[in-house]
Motif scaffolding. Structure first.
Motif, PDB file in Angstrom:
ATOM      1  N   LEU A   1       0.961  -1.168   0.056  1.00  0.00           N
ATOM      2  CA  LEU A   1       0.171  -0.103  -0.039  1.00  0.00           C
ATOM      3  C   LEU A   1       0.964   1.230  -0.098  1.00  0.00           C
ATOM      4  CD1 LEU A   1      -3.069   0.699   0.238  1.00  0.00           C
ATOM      5  CD2 LEU A   1      -2.647   1.028   2.786  1.00  0.00           C
ATOM      6  N   LEU A   2       0.668   2.179  -0.881  1.00  0.00           N
ATOM      7  CA  LEU A   2       1.115   3.448  -0.913  1.00  0.00           C
ATOM      8  C   LEU A   2       0.348   4.741  -0.613  1.00  0.00           C
ATOM      9  CD1 LEU A   2       3.496   5.267  -1.728  1.00  0.00           C
ATOM     10  CD2 LEU A   2       2.352   5.466  -4.215  1.00  0.00           C
ATOM     11  N   ILE A   3       0.840   5.334   0.641  1.00  0.00           N
ATOM     12  CA  ILE A   3       0.068   6.374   1.011  1.00  0.00           C
ATOM     13  C   ILE A   3       0.770   7.864   0.578  1.00  0.00           C
ATOM     14  CG2 ILE A   3      -0.784   7.653   3.233  1.00  0.00           C
ATOM     15  CD1 ILE A   3      -0.347   4.975   4.738  1.00  0.00           C
ATOM     16  N   VAL A   4       0.060   8.606  -0.070  1.00  0.00           N
ATOM     17  CA  VAL A   4       0.401   9.724  -0.889  1.00  0.00           C
ATOM     18  C   VAL A   4      -0.150  11.096   0.064  1.00  0.00           C
ATOM     19  CG1 VAL A   4       0.787  11.306  -2.768  1.00  0.00           C
ATOM     20  CG2 VAL A   4       0.474   8.675  -2.895  1.00  0.00           C
ATOM     21  N   ARG A   5       0.641  11.757   0.529  1.00  0.00           N
ATOM     22  CA  ARG A   5       0.474  12.953   1.515  1.00  0.00           C
ATOM     23  C   ARG A   5       1.116  14.355   0.872  1.00  0.00           C
ATOM     24  NH1 ARG A   5       2.503   9.985   7.034  1.00  0.00           N
ATOM     25  NH2 ARG A   5       0.619   8.697   7.249  1.00  0.00           N
ATOM     26  N   HIS A   6       0.148  15.244   0.810  1.00  0.00           N
ATOM     27  CA  HIS A   6       0.624  16.709   0.545  1.00  0.00           C
ATOM     28  C   HIS A   6      -0.232  17.576   1.193  1.00  0.00           C
ATOM     29  CE1 HIS A   6      -2.459  16.821  -2.608  1.00  0.00           C
ATOM     30  NE2 HIS A   6      -1.981  15.529  -2.881  1.00  0.00           N
ATOM     31  N   GLY A   7       0.278  18.837   1.754  1.00  0.00           N
ATOM     32  CA  GLY A   7      -0.560  19.576   2.556  1.00  0.00           C
ATOM     33  C   GLY A   7      -1.280  18.745   3.657  1.00  0.00           C
ATOM     34  N   ARG A   8      -2.681  19.030   3.538  1.00  0.00           N
ATOM     35  CA  ARG A   8      -3.664  18.321   4.438  1.00  0.00           C
ATOM     36  C   ARG A   8      -4.422  17.285   3.811  1.00  0.00           C
ATOM     37  NH1 ARG A   8      -6.829  23.425   7.176  1.00  0.00           N
ATOM     38  NH2 ARG A   8      -5.019  24.539   8.266  1.00  0.00           N
TER      39      ARG A   8
END
Length: 379
Positions: free
Chosen positions: A96-103
Motif C-alpha cells: 500500500l502506498l500512502i501519498v500525502r501533501h498539505g492536508r
C-alpha cells in the motif's frame, strides 16, 4: 528519509514529481495492461516501459524500495498539490502506498513488483556520442516524419552516421547536419514515439549522450551487416535516460530528391517577412493549401480550397527578378514547418519542381508542390 523494518518514507517536491509523471504518461497511456501502466521503482530509479520505449528517472530514492505504482492513481492523488509543496510517499509492508501533501492524503493499492517486466538492456556498441541541442534538432526533424503505418520505415528520424538527421513523409523532407553523429558506428532510425518525447520540457537537458546497442551478445553476429536494435539516450548529468527499439530496415536514398539545378527564383526572407508569413499560415485550416505566385521580385500568397477564407498576403522585393512568372501551390503546414525549422532561404527551379528551403548550418527542407487546379477555359 526515514526507514523502518516495515515502512519506508520518501519525500519529493510536488513540482519534480508532476514533471516526471508528465513524461511517464506519454508511455503508459498507450497500454491498458495494468502492469504496463505502472512506475517501476528499484535501485533508486523510477522507470516506465511499453516494451518498445523505456524512460528512466534517477530520483536518488532509497535503493532498497521496490514497488510498482499505477501512474493514473498517483496522478490523481497529486491533484491539488501546489508546485512549491512537498509530497510524502509512504510505502508499507502490505503493498500500500500512502501519498500525502498539505492536508490531503490518498491511498494507492500497488501491484506486486514481481510482475514488472525486466529492464531494457543490450550490449552497447562503441563509445557514447555527446550531441548538443539534440532535443531541438529531433523536434524539428520530427515534423517531417510519416504517420502512415504502411510506410513504417518513414515513421521516425534517420540518424545517419555521416553526420545528418533526416526525416520525410514522401511530400516533405528535412536534412539537419549534426556533425557529432558522424562518430556513430551505425546509422539508425529512431521511432516516432521516441522522437516525440524530446518535445517534453523535462527532457530538454543538454547535452545528450547517444549510444547504440544490440539486444544480446554480438559474438555470433556479423557486425558489419547487422542493424543495431536499440538506441540509448542519456540527458544532462544522467538524471534522465531513454532506451528505445529502433525501426529495422534501410532508409530510402533521400539525396536524389534534393534539387541540384541552379534555381531560377531565389528568395531571402527576413525576420519580419517570416513573422508575416507565419501569422498568415497559422490562421489557415490545418489541411489548407497555399497558392504562391511570383512575378518579378514580388511573391503573393493566396489560400485556396474549402474553408480557406480567401486569405491573401504579399511580399515585395524578396525574390531575384525573373522575366518569367511562376504559379505553384504547397500544403500550408509544410511551409509552416520550413519557417519553424529556420529554413528561410527559398528557391525554385520551375513551377513543377519542389521548394528548396535552406537555413543555418546547411540544413535543408524540401517541400513537394501540390496539384494546382488551373481555371477552365471559357467556352
Amino acid at each position: 528519509m526515514e526507514t523502518t523494518a516495515q515502512i519506508k518514507t520518501v519525500t519529493i517536491s510536488a513540482k519534480q514529481l508532476k514533471s516526471t509523471l508528465a513524461v511517464f504518461r506519454k508511455i503508459v497511456a498507450r497500454h491498458k495492461v495494468p502492469i504496463l501502466g505502472c512506475i517501476f521503482l528499484s535501485d533508486g530509479i523510477m522507470r516506465v516501459t511499453d516494451l518498445d520505449v523505456e524512460v528512466s528517472w534517477n530520483g536518488r530514492i532509497d535503493r532498497s524500495i521496490k514497488a510498482a505504482i499505477p501512474v493514473k492513481a498517483l496522478t490523481d492523488a497529486l491533484k491539488g498539490a501546489k508546485p512549491a509543496s512537498e509530497v510524502t510517499l509512504v510505502f508499507d509492508a502490505d503493498n500500500l502506498l500512502i501519498v500525502r501533501h498539505g492536508r490531503l492524503q490518498a491511498e494507492i493499492k500497488m501491484i506486486d513488483y514481481k510482475e514488472a517486466p525486466p529492464k531494457t538492456v543490450g550490449e552497447l556498441i562503441g563509445k557514447q556520442i555527446i550531441v548538443d541541442e539534440l532535443d531541438e534538432r529531433l523536434t524539428d526533424a520530427g515534423k517531417c516524419m510519416s504517420s502512415d503505418e504502411n510506410r513504417y520505415i518513414l515513421n521516425g528520424v534517420y540518424m545517419e552516421n555521416t553526420g545528418n538527421l533526416v526525416a520525410t513523409d514522401g511530400r516533405q523532407l528535412i536534412k539537419i547536419p549534426t556533425s557529432a553523429l558522424a562518430s556513430l558506428p551505425k546509422s539508425a532510425i529512431i521511432p516516432a514515439k521516441c522522437v516525440d518525447l524530446f518535445k517534453l520540457a523535462a527532457l530538454k537537458e543538454r547535452p545528450v549522450g547517444v549510444q547504440l546497442a544490440f539486444k544480446g551478445p554480438s559474438a555470433a553476429r556479423d557486425f558489419e551487416s547487422a542493424f543495431a536494435e536499440l538506441v540509448h539516450f542519456t540527458m544532462g548529468d544522467g538524471e534522465w535516460s531513454v532506451t528505445s527499439k529502433l525501426v529495422q530496415g534501410r532508409f530510402p536514398g533521400y539525396n536524389q530528391v534534393i534539387p541540384k539545378n541552379t534555381p531560377d527564383w531565389i528568395g531571402f526572407l527576413k525576420e519580419l517577412d517570416v513573422e508575416r508569413i507565419t501569422e498568415f499560415l497559422q490562421a489557415l485550416p490545418e489541411k489548407s493549401r497555399v497558392r504562391m505566385t511570383i512575378t518579378g521580385a514580388k511573391m503573393e500568397l493566396h489560400s485556396i480550397g474549402e474553408n480557406s477564407n480567401n486569405a491573401y498576403t504579399f511580399l515585395d522585393g524578396i525574390m531575384t527578378p525573373s522575366k518569367t512568372k511562376v504559379d505553384i501551390a504547397f500544403a500550408s503546414r509544410f511551409l509552416l514547418n520550413c519557417l519553424e525549422s529556420k529554413c528561410w532561404n527559398w528557391s525554385f527551379t520551375d513551377e513543377y519542381s519542389p521548394l528548396l528551403a535552406s537555413g543555418p548550418e546547411q540544413r535543408k527542407t524540401i517541400v513537394m508542390p501540390v496539384r494546382l487546379d488551373k481555371p477552365k477555359p471559357v467556352q
